[in-house]
Design a protein around this motif. Structure first.
Motif, PDB file in Angstrom:
ATOM      1  N   SER A 156      33.856  59.886  99.761  1.00 13.91           N
ATOM      2  CA  SER A 156      34.745  59.372 101.151  1.00 13.91           C
ATOM      3  C   SER A 156      35.494  60.500 101.723  1.00 13.91           C
ATOM      4  CB  SER A 156      35.695  58.113 100.537  1.00 13.91           C
ATOM      5  OG  SER A 156      36.451  58.765  99.578  1.00 13.91           O
ATOM      6  N   PHE A 157      35.798  61.436 100.696  1.00 16.08           N
ATOM      7  CA  PHE A 157      36.389  62.692 101.503  1.00 16.08           C
ATOM      8  C   PHE A 157      35.630  63.340 102.454  1.00 16.08           C
ATOM      9  CE2 PHE A 157      37.177  67.295 101.365  1.00 16.08           C
ATOM     10  CZ  PHE A 157      38.636  67.283 101.800  1.00 16.08           C
ATOM     11  N   PHE A 158      34.153  63.706 101.849  1.00 14.96           N
ATOM     12  CA  PHE A 158      33.522  64.243 102.815  1.00 14.96           C
ATOM     13  C   PHE A 158      33.169  63.507 104.141  1.00 14.96           C
ATOM     14  CE2 PHE A 158      32.815  67.107  99.135  1.00 14.96           C
ATOM     15  CZ  PHE A 158      33.098  68.190  99.864  1.00 14.96           C
ATOM     16  N   ASN A 159      32.943  62.123 103.953  1.00 12.36           N
ATOM     17  CA  ASN A 159      32.606  61.157 105.050  1.00 12.36           C
ATOM     18  C   ASN A 159      33.927  61.293 105.917  1.00 12.36           C
ATOM     19  OD1 ASN A 159      30.298  60.524 104.303  1.00 12.36           O
ATOM     20  ND2 ASN A 159      31.147  58.652 103.319  1.00 12.36           N
ATOM     21  N   LYS A 160      34.966  61.262 105.585  1.00  9.98           N
ATOM     22  CA  LYS A 160      36.159  61.233 106.521  1.00  9.98           C
ATOM     23  C   LYS A 160      36.298  62.734 107.197  1.00  9.98           C
ATOM     24  CE  LYS A 160      38.653  57.499 106.098  1.00  9.98           C
ATOM     25  NZ  LYS A 160      38.805  56.738 107.268  1.00  9.98           N
ATOM     26  N   ARG A 161      36.042  63.803 106.462  1.00 11.68           N
ATOM     27  CA  ARG A 161      35.948  65.048 106.945  1.00 11.68           C
ATOM     28  C   ARG A 161      34.977  65.123 108.169  1.00 11.68           C
ATOM     29  NH1 ARG A 161      34.327  70.289 103.750  1.00 11.68           N
ATOM     30  NH2 ARG A 161      32.322  69.519 104.581  1.00 11.68           N
ATOM     31  N   ASP A 162      33.811  64.594 108.114  1.00  7.72           N
ATOM     32  CA  ASP A 162      32.735  64.547 109.249  1.00  7.72           C
ATOM     33  C   ASP A 162      33.276  64.087 110.469  1.00  7.72           C
ATOM     34  OD1 ASP A 162      31.207  66.349 107.374  1.00  7.72           O
ATOM     35  OD2 ASP A 162      29.909  64.558 106.793  1.00  7.72           O
ATOM     36  N   LEU A 163      33.933  62.623 110.052  1.00  6.87           N
ATOM     37  CA  LEU A 163      34.369  61.700 111.191  1.00  6.87           C
ATOM     38  C   LEU A 163      35.529  62.392 111.876  1.00  6.87           C
ATOM     39  CD1 LEU A 163      34.415  58.253 109.562  1.00  6.87           C
ATOM     40  CD2 LEU A 163      33.005  59.186 111.255  1.00  6.87           C
TER      41      LEU A 163
END
Length: 100
Positions: free
Chosen positions: A32-39
């Motif tokens: 979820s951290f990496f998904n948020k970072r990508d967003l």
């Protein structure tokens, strides 16, 4: 506290289950951290593109405003007796389209 007596096998199962649960929780948090970072990266790129477009439009607007002011100045420099008909008539005579 609870005083539950468990066999070695049951203790191992509970410890393994706890590790599995913790592993899934950590994986979920990392993903979820990496998904948020990508967003956030995508949002930043989009905002930068919008910013460049806005600055381009501002420059274009200023150019149009300058041209408009230049045209207004040219109109103000014309004489008071200026009419479009007399201008076209004089231009036609000057180019030889109309005989004097």
């Amino acid at each position: 506290m609870l005083n539950i007596k468990l066999a070695k096998r049951e203790k191992r199962i509970i410890i393994i289950a706890a590790y599995v649960i913790l592993t899934f929780i950590l994986i979920f948090l990392v993903v979820s951290f990496f998904n948020k970072r990508d967003l956030l990266k995508k949002d930043i790129i989009k905002k930068e593109e919008e910013f460049h477009q806005i600055t381009s439009l501002i420059a274009e607007l200023r150019d149009y405003e300058k041209r408009s002011k230049d045209m207004g100045d040219a109109i103000a420099r014309r004489g008071k007796g200026f009419t479009l008909a007399s201008y076209l008539d004089n231009a036609a005579k000057a180019t030889g389209v109309k005989a004097s």
